[in-house]
Design a protein around this motif. Structure first.
Motif, short mmCIF file in Angstrom:
data_model
loop_
_atom_site.label_atom_id
_atom_site.label_comp_id
_atom_site.label_asym_id
_atom_site.label_seq_id
_atom_site.Cartn_x
_atom_site.Cartn_y
_atom_site.Cartn_z
N ARG A 121 0.82 -1.21 0.00
CA ARG A 121 0.00 0.00 0.00
C ARG A 121 0.85 1.26 0.00
O ARG A 121 0.54 2.24 -0.68
CB ARG A 121 -0.93 -0.01 1.21
CG ARG A 121 -1.94 1.13 1.18
CD ARG A 121 -2.71 1.14 2.45
NE ARG A 121 -1.78 1.47 3.52
CZ ARG A 121 -2.04 2.28 4.53
NH1 ARG A 121 -3.20 2.80 4.64
NH2 ARG A 121 -1.14 2.55 5.44
N ASP A 122 1.96 1.27 0.76
CA ASP A 122 2.77 2.47 0.83
C ASP A 122 3.42 2.78 -0.52
O ASP A 122 3.57 3.95 -0.89
CB ASP A 122 3.80 2.38 1.94
CG ASP A 122 4.67 1.14 1.88
OD1 ASP A 122 4.35 0.23 1.11
OD2 ASP A 122 5.67 1.08 2.63
N THR A 123 3.77 1.77 -1.28
CA THR A 123 4.34 1.99 -2.61
C THR A 123 3.26 2.53 -3.56
O THR A 123 3.53 3.40 -4.38
CB THR A 123 4.95 0.69 -3.16
OG1 THR A 123 5.92 0.21 -2.22
CG2 THR A 123 5.63 0.93 -4.49
N ARG A 124 2.04 2.03 -3.43
CA ARG A 124 0.94 2.56 -4.24
C ARG A 124 0.71 4.04 -3.93
O ARG A 124 0.49 4.85 -4.82
CB ARG A 124 -0.35 1.77 -3.99
CG ARG A 124 -0.34 0.37 -4.55
CD ARG A 124 -1.72 -0.26 -4.53
NE ARG A 124 -2.36 -0.26 -3.23
CZ ARG A 124 -2.32 -1.27 -2.37
NH1 ARG A 124 -1.66 -2.38 -2.67
NH2 ARG A 124 -2.95 -1.20 -1.21
N THR A 125 0.80 4.39 -2.65
CA THR A 125 0.61 5.78 -2.24
C THR A 125 1.71 6.67 -2.81
O THR A 125 1.44 7.77 -3.29
CB THR A 125 0.59 5.88 -0.70
OG1 THR A 125 -0.41 5.01 -0.19
CG2 THR A 125 0.32 7.29 -0.24
N ARG A 126 2.95 6.20 -2.76
CA ARG A 126 4.06 6.98 -3.30
C ARG A 126 3.88 7.22 -4.80
O ARG A 126 4.12 8.33 -5.29
CB ARG A 126 5.38 6.25 -3.06
CG ARG A 126 5.79 6.22 -1.63
CD ARG A 126 7.13 5.50 -1.49
NE ARG A 126 7.36 5.22 -0.09
CZ ARG A 126 7.59 4.02 0.41
NH1 ARG A 126 7.67 2.98 -0.39
NH2 ARG A 126 7.77 3.85 1.69
#
Length: 153
Positions: free
Chosen positions: A25-30
């Motif tokens: 999820r954090d990579t999608r947000t970035r």
């Protein structure tokens, strides 16, 4: 300091797909944040929309300029460390392949083989075995209904 990212068409497509399909999820947000930066939004507006700090957006743009797409994905350090080591899982797999045992029986044999108690619950061992292709059936404690029915004369 101005936070501006200039994206090529190929990079924009890659970031779009990453913002939708990446497993973390954090990579999608970035990726979504960088897309917004590429479209000209301000860092504070992006931070408010994504629910992160303003500094995070600046860090993402810096990582993108320094290392490209690898800079976005390399920072994922989330999650708990594995309680079972690869050696413990390998021993458990060996024991499970040798004969049909219950999960408790496998756990006891692993502890005996390694001369140390398992560092986790038995369910964690079961999940590790499931990830490696094993499946478990629940033991039946009651007799079948047809066996307990009274037969009429």
């Amino acid at each position: 300091m101005k936070c501006v990212v200039v994206l090529k068409a190929v990079e924009e497509v890659t970031l779009q797909q990453m913002s939708i399909n990446h497993r973390h999820r954090d990579t999608r947000t970035r990726a979504a944040g960088l897309l917004m930066l590429g479209r000209g939004l301000k860092a504070r507006a992006i931070a408010a929309q994504l629910g992160v700090s303003g500094q995070s957006v600046y860090n993402w743009s810096h990582a993108w300029r320094e290392r490209g797409i690898c800079g976005l994905m390399g920072a994922h350090n989330g999650g708990r460390h594995a309680l079972l080591t690869e050696a413990q899982i390998a021993v458990a797999l060996e024991i499970a392949r040798a004969e049909a045992l219950t999960l408790g029986g496998i756990a006891q044999r692993v502890e005996a083989a390694l001369n140390e108690p398992l560092p986790c619950k038995i369910e964690t061992l079961g999940e590790a075995l499931k990830r490696n292709g094993f499946s478990f059936k629940r033991n039946r404690y009651a007799l079948k209904k047809s066996a307990t029915r009274k037969r009429s004369p």
